[in-house]
Design a protein around this motif. Structure first.
Motif: not given
Length: 294
Positions: A67-74
């Motif tokens: 999801n978006d949140q995981v991608l942004e954290e990465l």
């Protein structure tokens, strides 16, 4: 040897990494659940302990996450890839995320001197394993040319959708919405036939062999006719996430999508009934129940 970093070893990521290894790439991999890397490590991938360790300056990193949140954290987070890519590095994002997230990440990478290419895919895990994915791609033209050999090692065709980074995500979300709508339509048609004493699987074969001879009706038609929703190639909970993204983009662009709202309610109700881990075609169980067939 060609090198690439890869983050995300779920149902889609694992077969994609295996295909990159077969194509002669040296692949560094990271996954939050480290044990999921065992198969690709056995095939020759190198496992690292932090997201930033999959890349070097000017390198290419592929992300395939939930999801978006995981991608942004990465990208932004501690040990993220954002600072490590450096000048001319490329973040090849193959996750299904919102167009706005892609635009935001593209701007961030541009400020860092690197590039963001959105390349979500159409295809289930078995298509990923067979290198039969259809790949959508949008972003900087020169960067797309650099990652083209990687994409060609993963899929059967790459669709160039221009330089606007959110374009690929708009098409991906629209396609997923149409799959959801088709699954609901199939369930209702199969129920109508069954209520008239006909065999669901025979009816599914008629439709998928004539008017609707295509991937979605051939694949999901069989699952829906058989009421077979495990194992999950794509979890229903992720389908709900995608439908939320569809409705969010519809709201942002003032695009009425009444059918998307109907499908959203199906997915939401299914999740409330504890079906989030089933295949997303399990949204059709509601139609079966309403018809008195469950």
């Amino acid at each position: 040897m060609k090198e690439v970093g890869f983050i995300g070893l779920g149902n889609m990521g694992q077969p994609m990494v295996l295909n990159l290894l077969k194509a002669g790439y040296k692949v560094k991999v990271y996954n939050r659940t480290a044990s999921k890397a065992s198969e690709v490590v056995a095939a020759g991938a190198e496992q690292v302990n932090h997201p930033c360790d999959v890349t070097t300056s000017d390198g290419i990193v592929v992300t395939m996450v939930a999801n978006d949140q995981v991608l942004e954290e990465l990208v932004y987070g501690q040990d993220g890839i954002g600072d490590r890519l450096g000048s001319d590095g490329i973040h090849l994002s193959m996750s299904t995320v919102s167009p706005e997230t892609s635009r935001k990440l593209a701007h961030y990478h541009q400020e860092k001197g690197s590039f963001y290419i959105a390349s979500p895919v159409f295809g289930r895990p078995e298509a990923a394993a067979a290198q039969k994915l259809w790949i959508l791609s949008s972003g900087n033209h020169a960067a797309k040319e650099r990652v083209k050999p990687i994409l060609e090692a993963l899929g059967q065709r790459v669709f160039d959708l221009g330089e606007e980074p959110g374009n690929a995500n708009v098409i991906k979300l629209g396609g997923n919405f149409m799959i959801m709508a088709a699954m609901e339509a199939m369930a209702e048609a199969f129920n109508l036939a069954e209520k008239n004493g006909m065999d669901r699987e025979a009816v599914a074969e008629v439709y998928s062999s004539t008017l609707f001879n295509c991937t979605v009706y051939n694949g999901y038609g069989s699952m829906i006719a058989k009421k077979m929703f495990e194992p999950a190639g794509f979890q229903l909970a992720l389908g709900l996430k995608d439908c939320n993204l569809v409705l969010e983009e519809a709201k942002n662009t003032k695009t009425p999508m009444p059918l998307a709202n109907l499908v959203h309610n199906r997915l939401l109700s299914s999740t409330a009934k504890g079906r989030g881990n089933l295949d997303w075609s399990a949204l059709t169980k509601l139609a079966n129940e309403e018809a008195g067939l469950e």
